[in-house]
Design a protein around this motif. Structure first.
Motif, mmCIF file in Angstrom:
data_model
loop_
_atom_site.group_PDB
_atom_site.id
_atom_site.type_symbol
_atom_site.label_atom_id
_atom_site.label_comp_id
_atom_site.label_asym_id
_atom_site.label_seq_id
_atom_site.Cartn_x
_atom_site.Cartn_y
_atom_site.Cartn_z
ATOM 1 N N PRO A 1 8.367 -6.490 1.866
ATOM 2 C CA PRO A 1 7.301 -6.303 0.867
ATOM 3 C C PRO A 1 7.889 -6.173 -0.538
ATOM 4 O O PRO A 1 9.108 -6.108 -0.702
ATOM 5 N N ALA A 2 7.006 -6.087 -1.512
ATOM 6 C CA ALA A 2 7.438 -5.861 -2.885
ATOM 7 C C ALA A 2 8.159 -4.522 -2.974
ATOM 8 O O ALA A 2 7.824 -3.581 -2.279
ATOM 9 N N ALA A 3 9.170 -4.476 -3.827
ATOM 10 C CA ALA A 3 9.941 -3.249 -3.998
ATOM 11 C C ALA A 3 10.219 -3.068 -5.485
ATOM 12 O O ALA A 3 10.418 -4.041 -6.208
ATOM 13 N N GLU B 1 11.795 1.388 -2.350
ATOM 14 C CA GLU B 1 12.720 1.255 -3.469
ATOM 15 C C GLU B 1 13.428 -0.095 -3.405
ATOM 16 O O GLU B 1 13.658 -0.625 -2.330
ATOM 17 N N GLU B 2 13.763 -0.619 -4.539
ATOM 18 C CA GLU B 2 14.411 -1.923 -4.569
ATOM 19 C C GLU B 2 15.764 -1.871 -3.890
ATOM 20 O O GLU B 2 16.514 -0.920 -4.060
ATOM 21 N N LYS C 1 0.819 -1.225 0.000
ATOM 22 C CA LYS C 1 0.000 0.000 0.000
ATOM 23 C C LYS C 1 0.841 1.257 0.000
ATOM 24 O O LYS C 1 0.412 2.289 -0.502
ATOM 25 N N ALA C 2 2.050 1.161 0.578
ATOM 26 C CA ALA C 2 2.907 2.340 0.677
ATOM 27 C C ALA C 2 3.274 2.882 -0.706
ATOM 28 O O ALA C 2 3.579 4.056 -0.872
ATOM 29 N N ALA C 3 3.219 2.019 -1.720
ATOM 30 C CA ALA C 3 3.539 2.475 -3.069
ATOM 31 C C ALA C 3 2.405 3.320 -3.641
ATOM 32 O O ALA C 3 2.582 4.029 -4.635
ATOM 33 N N GLY C 4 1.240 3.226 -3.020
ATOM 34 C CA GLY C 4 0.131 4.103 -3.390
ATOM 35 C C GLY C 4 -0.477 3.845 -4.756
ATOM 36 O O GLY C 4 -1.034 4.749 -5.376
ATOM 37 N N GLY C 5 -0.375 2.635 -5.247
ATOM 38 C CA GLY C 5 -0.895 2.358 -6.583
ATOM 39 C C GLY C 5 -2.153 1.510 -6.552
ATOM 40 O O GLY C 5 -3.059 1.747 -5.763
ATOM 41 N N TRP D 1 -0.249 -3.942 -10.336
ATOM 42 C CA TRP D 1 -0.382 -4.298 -8.922
ATOM 43 C C TRP D 1 0.968 -4.736 -8.383
ATOM 44 O O TRP D 1 1.698 -5.498 -9.031
ATOM 45 N N GLN D 2 1.286 -4.238 -7.173
ATOM 46 C CA GLN D 2 2.564 -4.550 -6.542
ATOM 47 C C GLN D 2 2.297 -5.162 -5.167
ATOM 48 O O GLN D 2 1.634 -4.545 -4.328
#
Lengths: 266, 266
Positions: free
Chosen positions: B190-192, B264-265, A225-229, B208-209
């Motif tokens: 989490p995903a990065a 960020e990755e 969720k932190a990516a806001g997408g 979607w991430q």
């Protein structure tokens, strides 16, 4: 397929021959449904074999060529070095000799004596020669990247930001392995014990005998969720998670109780 | 423990150093909770490294000796042959050089671009020298057999038909590995994605991430009814299945959403 790998001196079965097979379809299925492959090769600079966990898929780039294994890994720089130096040293160009294993545990087999304990499992081992595909603007490289990405979640490639940038293409390498021989072993049966124990009412009356089914389970997808997408879990992910869980459970539970007669240990 | 393995030229991290560790406790935990270990060693008679899936545990037989890896496998005859012949050939007695890997997949990391995709995972690699323990009437051999059996289901050994018969003891071998160096790598986040993609509203708005948590799930134990013995699932099995499922899910789901800042990755 109906095709099989040839038996070589290094790919002979030494024990539990009845569980072994050279059948290509069985071997390819195990490799292509295993999350992590273990890749091993000799490094002249090390007293120990190199062992790397990698993601890979067996695929057929063109209809008239044999299926190859394609590996993807961030560690490819190490393989790159060993590959090129080993080729220089012995003057041969068939590629780096590699062994690749894929193992799935399907159940804990709990028998009457500890020595009859086992796993239900599907295990494949490939023996082959590895070469690096060119990094960019090579159709087979791009095809293999999509093949491997879609093996994690089907349809994933087209639902991400593609095409790759040129810096992505130069930093990521695909290793192509020509398969020299390959084997698989499968145990898919209820618990089994030795006749001696099965005939002993004292043992049979005291010890529980059975299988605990095991499978790789996928949980509810967790959105970053932190990516806001995008917050809604997409169809291709949701459908995959649901179908995989059903199939995996069905297989593991199915083989745990399948065999009705012949409880004696194989 | 607080102890760590020493870094050797063959156990250096080449990529993702921030995920790597030499911490003994981390490494031992990964090995001791992984269902199948992959064992690799050179066979002078084969162009390819041997690779075997085996069951094993790291344990400390006596308080004042370092922890060793103990391996159990039906395939030990092959290792036996290679061990003795390699010792004869080079006159050394330090044992067969082996690399052992343990890998657990904890999640599918689905990022904005395919090249930022990853797994959450815990992976350990041990480098060591293997020797066979004497087959019978050896307290360390018996201790290791119980250690390995109980690693499958805690308390299992004492709930089976023991002690082993003399023919069981002579047909089963334990391989003891002295650990020369060892490493682990862990991704638990989490995903990065790359900053470039995270800043692109078009990409963030479409892709979607997130992470699909993954764990080894144990199903309802299946009794082998044909054997006609104990039909009630014993407490030590039921309790183990329940506890493992809770713990595994908790870990995989926990790391899928843990990190709040820094998408960020790495």
């Amino acid at each position: 397929m109906g095709e099989a790998y040839t038996q070589e001196s290094y790919s002979r079965f030494n024990r539990h021959k009845e569980r072994g097979t050279y059948d290509a379809e069985t071997i390819h299925n195990i490799v292509n449904t295993t999350s992590v492959l273990h890749v091993s090769f000799a490094d002249p600079a090390s007293p120990f074999p190199v062992m790397l966990p990698m993601i890979g898929q067996i695929g057929q780039y063109e209809a008239d060529v044999e299926p190859h294994l394609y590996l993807h890994g961030y560690v490819s720089t190490r393989i790159m070095k060993v590959t090129s130096s080993s080729n220089e040293a012995d003057g041969q160009s068939q590629g780096l000799a590699m062994t690749i294993a894929a193992t799935k545990v399907d159940g804990l087999v709990l028998a009457l004596s500890p020595f009859s304990h086992s796993y239900n499992y599907r295990s494949a081992v490939l023996f082959g020669h590895a070469a690096l595909l060119p990094s960019s603007d090579n159709p087979e490289t791009l095809w293999a990247m999509e093949l491997i990405t879609d093996s994690v979640v089907p349809g994933r490639w087209q639902h991400t930001r593609v095409p790759p940038t040129s810096s992505e293409l130069t930093s990521t390498r695909i290793i192509k392995v020509r398969i020299a021989s390959a084997t698989a072993k499968v145990r898919a049966a209820p618990a089994a014990s030795e006749r001696r124990d099965l005939k002993d009412p004292d043992v049979v009356g005291k010890v529980w005998q059975g299988v605990v089914p095991v499978w790789e389970h996928f949980g509810e997808p967790v959105t970053n969720k932190a990516a806001g997408g995008v917050s809604e879990i997409p169809e291709h992910v949701a459908r995959f998670v649901e179908a995989e869980n059903v199939n995996s459970e069905e297989y593991a539970v199915g083989v745990a109780g399948e065999r009705k007669a012949d409880e004696e240990e194989e």
